[in-house]
Design a protein around this motif. Structure first.
Motif, short mmCIF file in Angstrom:
data_model
loop_
_atom_site.label_atom_id
_atom_site.label_comp_id
_atom_site.label_asym_id
_atom_site.label_seq_id
_atom_site.Cartn_x
_atom_site.Cartn_y
_atom_site.Cartn_z
N SER A 116 42.49 39.20 29.38
CA SER A 116 42.98 39.24 30.76
C SER A 116 42.06 40.13 31.60
CB SER A 116 44.40 39.81 30.80
OG SER A 116 44.38 41.20 30.52
N PRO A 117 41.99 39.90 32.92
CA PRO A 117 41.15 40.77 33.77
C PRO A 117 41.55 42.24 33.67
CG PRO A 117 41.78 38.80 34.98
CD PRO A 117 42.56 38.77 33.69
N GLU A 118 42.87 42.52 33.57
CA GLU A 118 43.32 43.91 33.46
C GLU A 118 42.85 44.54 32.15
OE1 GLU A 118 46.57 41.74 35.82
OE2 GLU A 118 45.20 41.29 34.19
N GLY A 119 42.94 43.75 31.05
CA GLY A 119 42.50 44.26 29.75
C GLY A 119 41.01 44.52 29.73
N CYS A 120 40.24 43.61 30.32
CA CYS A 120 38.80 43.77 30.39
C CYS A 120 38.42 45.01 31.20
CB CYS A 120 38.18 42.52 31.02
SG CYS A 120 36.40 42.60 31.23
N ALA A 121 39.11 45.20 32.34
CA ALA A 121 38.83 46.36 33.20
C ALA A 121 39.15 47.66 32.48
CB ALA A 121 39.63 46.24 34.49
N ALA A 122 40.24 47.66 31.72
CA ALA A 122 40.63 48.87 30.99
C ALA A 122 39.61 49.23 29.92
CB ALA A 122 42.01 48.67 30.36
N ILE A 123 39.00 48.22 29.30
CA ILE A 123 38.00 48.46 28.25
C ILE A 123 36.66 48.87 28.85
CG2 ILE A 123 36.62 47.37 26.43
CD1 ILE A 123 39.12 45.64 25.81
N LEU A 124 36.19 48.12 29.85
CA LEU A 124 34.86 48.36 30.41
C LEU A 124 34.79 49.58 31.31
CD1 LEU A 124 33.54 44.78 31.29
CD2 LEU A 124 33.08 46.15 29.25
N TRP A 125 35.82 49.75 32.16
CA TRP A 125 35.77 50.82 33.17
C TRP A 125 36.87 51.85 33.00
CZ3 TRP A 125 35.43 45.61 35.32
CH2 TRP A 125 34.11 45.21 35.60
N LYS A 126 37.71 51.69 31.98
CA LYS A 126 38.86 52.60 31.79
C LYS A 126 39.72 52.66 33.04
CE LYS A 126 37.35 54.01 27.70
NZ LYS A 126 36.22 53.08 27.54
N ASP A 127 39.79 51.54 33.76
CA ASP A 127 40.49 51.51 35.04
C ASP A 127 41.02 50.10 35.30
OD1 ASP A 127 41.43 51.70 37.60
OD2 ASP A 127 39.54 52.33 38.50
N SER A 160 42.67 48.97 37.67
CA SER A 160 42.61 48.53 39.07
C SER A 160 41.33 47.74 39.37
CB SER A 160 42.70 49.74 40.01
OG SER A 160 41.53 50.54 39.91
N LYS A 161 40.39 47.76 38.44
CA LYS A 161 39.16 47.00 38.63
C LYS A 161 39.28 45.56 38.11
CE LYS A 161 35.78 50.75 38.83
NZ LYS A 161 35.34 50.44 40.19
N ALA A 162 40.52 45.10 37.95
CA ALA A 162 40.76 43.73 37.48
C ALA A 162 40.07 42.66 38.34
CB ALA A 162 42.27 43.47 37.39
N PRO A 163 40.05 42.79 39.67
CA PRO A 163 39.34 41.78 40.47
C PRO A 163 37.86 41.66 40.11
CG PRO A 163 40.79 43.06 41.88
CD PRO A 163 40.79 43.74 40.54
N GLU A 164 37.20 42.80 39.84
CA GLU A 164 35.79 42.77 39.43
C GLU A 164 35.66 42.13 38.04
OE1 GLU A 164 37.35 45.26 40.92
OE2 GLU A 164 35.96 46.68 41.87
N ALA A 165 36.61 42.44 37.16
CA ALA A 165 36.57 41.87 35.80
C ALA A 165 36.74 40.35 35.87
CB ALA A 165 37.67 42.49 34.95
N ALA A 166 37.65 39.88 36.73
CA ALA A 166 37.87 38.44 36.87
C ALA A 166 36.59 37.73 37.31
CB ALA A 166 38.99 38.19 37.88
N GLU A 167 35.82 38.41 38.12
CA GLU A 167 34.56 37.83 38.60
C GLU A 167 33.56 37.66 37.46
OE1 GLU A 167 32.42 36.12 41.51
OE2 GLU A 167 34.16 37.28 42.15
N VAL A 168 33.41 38.66 36.62
CA VAL A 168 32.38 38.62 35.58
C VAL A 168 32.82 37.84 34.33
CG1 VAL A 168 31.32 40.78 36.34
CG2 VAL A 168 33.06 40.85 34.56
N LEU A 169 34.12 37.64 34.16
CA LEU A 169 34.61 36.93 32.98
C LEU A 169 34.35 35.42 33.03
CD1 LEU A 169 38.02 38.73 32.30
CD2 LEU A 169 36.12 38.53 30.68
N LYS A 170 34.05 34.90 34.22
CA LYS A 170 33.80 33.44 34.39
C LYS A 170 34.99 32.64 33.85
CE LYS A 170 29.72 34.26 36.07
NZ LYS A 170 29.55 34.19 37.54
#
Length: 315
Positions: free
Chosen positions: A224-235, A237-247
């Motif tokens: 999920s974008p939230e899970g990806c953001a928590a792993i990559l940025w420990k945040d 709230s960066k889910a929108p950025e994660a959704a962009e890079v996850l394709k």
């Protein structure tokens, strides 16, 4: 309708048009030209907003609480549905349902994740997050489909497999892995449709198919974008950025060769016109099953295996 954050301009304009219509009917004042002008403006606004959605906005639409779920689509496009329960080991998982149905005159086995519309139903359905017994039930019913030579229709809509301690103790990873292996060699046509969320192994556990399609505003992702953001940025709230890079959008998935088809939705999402979305889905299922039915079993299994083996790029 309150709408999502990015839909607020649309909701406000719809409210204004409704107020004008109400005012004219009560006061008997002719404001038809103004209502028509605002109606045209609303149509342009919808096309502008929904035609330029970001990946994160598509994720929000995929999660919309009014979006049609598995049982909704079964009710709209199939008949004579009989649900089959239990994995014959532990329990019946309400988050992943299976059964027999008819698609026009074609007998099929159908299965999919099922979410709830309210808190009580979501607790019953575990928010669409299946336990290992759900995946074992799915495999049992797929083997039944093979025994009676029935095609399999799958609807995927889950944020992911349930990660609780009990699920892990009962072999969540093993159940999903077994399905991946066994679905490759189930010798009947299998078609899978991501109708909402397609999250991680929870989606893939019933996602090995001859044809994989994704609804236009659905997503299909390793996390999920939230899970990806928590792993990559420990945040988170960066889910929108994660959704962009996850394709994870339908267009990205088609371009990468992960899926075979995009199912177009009514403007604004399937929840705006469920019957229209269901009809498009039905036409796709019938077409794909007809194409797959013409293949012999050896060719079917070989093509399915190669389809998944060829995914990804390696240096």
């Amino acid at each position: 309708m309150n709408g999502l954050d990015f839909e607020k301009p649309i909701v406000e304009l719809e409210k204004k048009i409704q107020e004008l219509k109400s005012f004219t009917s009560h006061k008997k004042i002719d404001l038809d030209s103004e209502v028509k002008r605002l109606g045209e403006k609303l149509e342009r606004l919808r096309k502008d907003i929904y035609g330029n959605l970001t990946p994160w906005q598509m994720v929000q639409i995929a999660r919309h609480p009014q979006r049609p779920y598995t049982l909704d689509y079964i009710g709209m496009i199939m008949s004579d549905f009989i649900e089959l329960h239990g994995d014959r080991f532990f329990a019946d998982d309400k988050a992943l349902l299976t059964g027999l149905a008819k698609l026009d005159n074609q007998k099929v086995v159908v299965m999919g994740h099922q979410k709830g519309r309210d808190i009580k139903e979501n607790l019953k359905r575990n928010f669409g997050c299946a336990h290992p017994e759900g995946y074992r039930k799915a495999l049992r019913v797929m083997q039944l489909a093979e025994k009676f030579n029935l095609p399999i229709v799958i609807f995927i809509d889950t944020p992911g497999a349930y990660p609780g301690i009990g699920a892990e103790e009962r072999g969540q990873a093993q159940a999903i892995a077994l399905n991946l292996r066994e679905m490759i060699r189930i010798a009947v046509p299998i078609v899978a449709y991501v109708i909402g969320e397609g999250g991680s192994g929870g989606a893939l556990g019933i996602g090995i198919a001859d044809r994989v399609a994704v609804f236009e505003n659905s997503y299909y992702s390793v996390i999920s974008p939230e899970g990806c953001a928590a792993i990559l940025w420990k945040d988170g709230s960066k889910a929108p950025e994660a959704a962009e890079v996850l394709k994870l959008t339908s267009k990205d998935l088609l371009k990468l060769g992960i899926i075979d088809e995009i199912i177009l939705e009514p403007l604004g999402g399937a929840h705006h016109q469920p019957q229209a979305a269901a009809q498009t889905l039905k036409e796709s299922i019938k077409k794909n099953l007809k194409d797959l039915k013409s293949q012999n079993k050896e060719k079917l299994l070989e093509s399915r295996y190669e389809k998944f083996r060829s995914m990804g790029k390696f240096a």
